[in-house]
Enzyme design. Sequence first.
Site, PDB file in Angstrom:
ATOM      1  N   ASN A  24       0.820  -1.072   0.117  1.00 52.36           N
ATOM      2  CA  ASN A  24      -0.109  -0.336   0.066  1.00 52.36           C
ATOM      3  C   ASN A  24       0.795   0.902  -0.292  1.00 52.36           C
ATOM      4  O   ASN A  24       1.902   1.208   0.198  1.00 52.36           O
ATOM      5  CB  ASN A  24      -0.799  -0.269   1.603  1.00 52.36           C
ATOM      6  CG  ASN A  24      -0.622   0.035   2.442  1.00 52.36           C
ATOM      7  OD1 ASN A  24       0.630   0.287   2.710  1.00 52.36           O
ATOM      8  ND2 ASN A  24      -0.513  -0.978   2.789  1.00 52.36           N
ATOM      9  N   VAL A  33      -0.882 -11.431   0.362  1.00 55.68           N
ATOM     10  CA  VAL A  33       0.770 -10.982  -0.644  1.00 55.68           C
ATOM     11  C   VAL A  33       2.244 -10.467  -0.073  1.00 55.68           C
ATOM     12  O   VAL A  33       2.747 -11.188   0.824  1.00 55.68           O
ATOM     13  CB  VAL A  33       1.508 -11.510  -2.195  1.00 55.68           C
ATOM     14  CG1 VAL A  33       0.705  -9.758  -2.732  1.00 55.68           C
ATOM     15  CG2 VAL A  33       1.893 -11.236  -2.526  1.00 55.68           C
ATOM     16  N   ASP A  34       1.228  -9.298   0.456  1.00 58.79           N
ATOM     17  CA  ASP A  34       2.284  -8.583   1.643  1.00 58.79           C
ATOM     18  C   ASP A  34       2.924  -8.618   2.899  1.00 58.79           C
ATOM     19  O   ASP A  34       3.563  -8.639   3.367  1.00 58.79           O
ATOM     20  CB  ASP A  34       1.138  -6.728   1.714  1.00 58.79           C
ATOM     21  CG  ASP A  34       2.474  -5.906   2.408  1.00 58.79           C
ATOM     22  OD1 ASP A  34       3.257  -6.041   2.658  1.00 58.79           O
ATOM     23  OD2 ASP A  34       1.397  -4.618   2.538  1.00 58.79           O
ATOM     24  N   GLY A 132      -6.897  -8.709  -5.301  1.00 54.44           N
ATOM     25  CA  GLY A 132      -7.248  -9.141  -3.826  1.00 54.44           C
ATOM     26  C   GLY A 132      -8.274  -8.218  -3.033  1.00 54.44           C
ATOM     27  O   GLY A 132      -9.150  -7.635  -3.722  1.00 54.44           O
ATOM     28  N   TYR A 134      -8.301  -5.060  -3.008  1.00 50.35           N
ATOM     29  CA  TYR A 134      -8.584  -4.162  -3.452  1.00 50.35           C
ATOM     30  C   TYR A 134      -8.725  -4.228  -5.278  1.00 50.35           C
ATOM     31  O   TYR A 134      -9.523  -2.694  -5.524  1.00 50.35           O
ATOM     32  CB  TYR A 134      -6.845  -2.817  -4.092  1.00 50.35           C
ATOM     33  CG  TYR A 134      -5.919  -2.614  -3.153  1.00 50.35           C
ATOM     34  CD1 TYR A 134      -6.276  -2.222  -1.798  1.00 50.35           C
ATOM     35  CD2 TYR A 134      -4.358  -1.545  -3.696  1.00 50.35           C
ATOM     36  CE1 TYR A 134      -5.573  -1.854  -1.153  1.00 50.35           C
ATOM     37  CE2 TYR A 134      -4.028  -1.184  -2.771  1.00 50.35           C
ATOM     38  CZ  TYR A 134      -4.599  -0.884  -1.510  1.00 50.35           C
ATOM     39  OH  TYR A 134      -4.158  -0.303  -0.715  1.00 50.35           O
TER      40      TYR A 134
HETATM   41  N1  APR Z   1       2.307 -15.938  -3.230  1.00 51.49           N
HETATM   42  C1  APR Z   1       1.560 -14.781  -4.208  1.00 51.49           C
HETATM   43  N2  APR Z   1       0.226 -14.301  -4.471  1.00 51.49           N
HETATM   44  C2  APR Z   1      -0.778 -13.845  -3.010  1.00 51.49           C
HETATM   45  C3  APR Z   1      -0.119 -15.164  -2.142  1.00 51.49           C
HETATM   46  C4  APR Z   1       1.408 -15.173  -1.773  1.00 51.49           C
HETATM   47  N3  APR Z   1       2.213 -15.447  -0.662  1.00 51.49           N
HETATM   48  N4  APR Z   1      -0.719 -14.328  -1.003  1.00 51.49           N
HETATM   49  C5  APR Z   1      -1.922 -13.783  -1.404  1.00 51.49           C
HETATM   50  N5  APR Z   1      -1.272 -13.291  -2.886  1.00 51.49           N
HETATM   51  C6  APR Z   1      -2.470 -13.231  -3.859  1.00 51.49           C
HETATM   52  C7  APR Z   1      -3.497 -13.488  -3.876  1.00 51.49           C
HETATM   53  O1  APR Z   1      -4.765 -14.278  -4.766  1.00 51.49           O
HETATM   54  C8  APR Z   1      -4.225 -11.866  -5.202  1.00 51.49           C
HETATM   55  O2  APR Z   1      -4.422 -12.871  -6.287  1.00 51.49           O
HETATM   56  O3  APR Z   1      -1.928 -11.898  -4.210  1.00 51.49           O
HETATM   57  C9  APR Z   1      -3.308 -10.979  -5.142  1.00 51.49           C
HETATM   58  C10 APR Z   1      -2.371  -9.534  -4.682  1.00 51.49           C
HETATM   59  O4  APR Z   1      -3.471  -9.683  -3.073  1.00 51.49           O
HETATM   60  P1  APR Z   1      -3.837  -8.812  -2.061  1.00 51.49           P
HETATM   61  O5  APR Z   1      -2.313  -9.891  -1.316  1.00 51.49           O
HETATM   62  O6  APR Z   1      -5.342  -8.458  -1.340  1.00 51.49           O
HETATM   63  O7  APR Z   1      -3.099  -7.040  -3.121  1.00 51.49           O
HETATM   64  P2  APR Z   1      -4.106  -5.653  -3.880  1.00 51.49           P
HETATM   65  O8  APR Z   1      -5.334  -6.413  -3.713  1.00 51.49           O
HETATM   66  O9  APR Z   1      -3.227  -5.433  -4.298  1.00 51.49           O
HETATM   67  O10 APR Z   1      -3.918  -5.401  -2.305  1.00 51.49           O
HETATM   68  C11 APR Z   1      -3.265  -4.345  -1.394  1.00 51.49           C
HETATM   69  O11 APR Z   1      -3.720  -5.500   0.605  1.00 51.49           O
HETATM   70  O12 APR Z   1      -2.667  -6.944   2.296  1.00 51.49           O
HETATM   71  C12 APR Z   1      -2.487  -5.062   2.003  1.00 51.49           C
HETATM   72  O13 APR Z   1      -1.027  -3.759   1.861  1.00 51.49           O
HETATM   73  C13 APR Z   1      -1.894  -4.693   1.034  1.00 51.49           C
HETATM   74  O14 APR Z   1      -3.132  -2.585   1.694  1.00 51.49           O
HETATM   75  C14 APR Z   1      -2.121  -3.710   0.891  1.00 51.49           C
HETATM   76  C15 APR Z   1      -3.446  -4.240  -0.479  1.00 51.49           C
END
Ligand code: APR
Length: 180
Positions: A24, A33-34, A132, A134
Amino acid sequence: MTVIEVIQGDITAVNVDVIVNAANSALAGGGGVDGAIHRAAGPGLHEACVKIAAEKRKGAGTPPSEPCPTGEAVLTGAFNIRCKGIIHTAGPVWHGGGRGESDLLASCYRNSLFLARQSGFASIAFPNISTGVYGYPKDLAAAIAVKAVRETLPSCPGIRRLVFVCFDRENYELYKKIIG
Ligand code: APR
């Protein structure tokens, strides 16, 4: 010519020079994934993000700029993860498509590749940014991701391998279909 691969799995376990985090703009950590990257990297990563955030806020005007504005990318070390670095990029929140989301998402991929090029990395792994928490529609996001990297890679000749790491089956099938 860069080899583009699609795999299903956990990005923290992929053997590449640099992995990209869907972070973020505050670099504050989170779930998805974060969260997985922060858990695997250990507390040093959080400290590095806090340091970058403090530096960016200090150097900024009024109002202070965010540590990593949406669409931009910053680099940290990898700490306990077995790669050379982590690129953090903030994807756009999906608001229906009328707020520049597609350009911002393309910028995440482009700016991450430029940062990898500048840092001399030869291989890079991307998660499916914004699909995810977002809420970006996965089919639209996959098309933008593939188009953005295909357009950018010709100007990054040192990057020999790019891996799209899909965590869920739906994204994996979408990427397989687009990349073939
Ligand atoms: N490895 C690879 N991909 C992953 C993993 C992992 N270990 N865990 C989750 N994902 C995938 C999810 O399935 C999704 O398709 O990462 C993709 C992005 O999802 P999110 O992690 O929710 O990221 P995003 O939608 O960009 O939202 C970002 O979420 O965790 C918070 O700090 C982050 O505020 C930010 C927001």
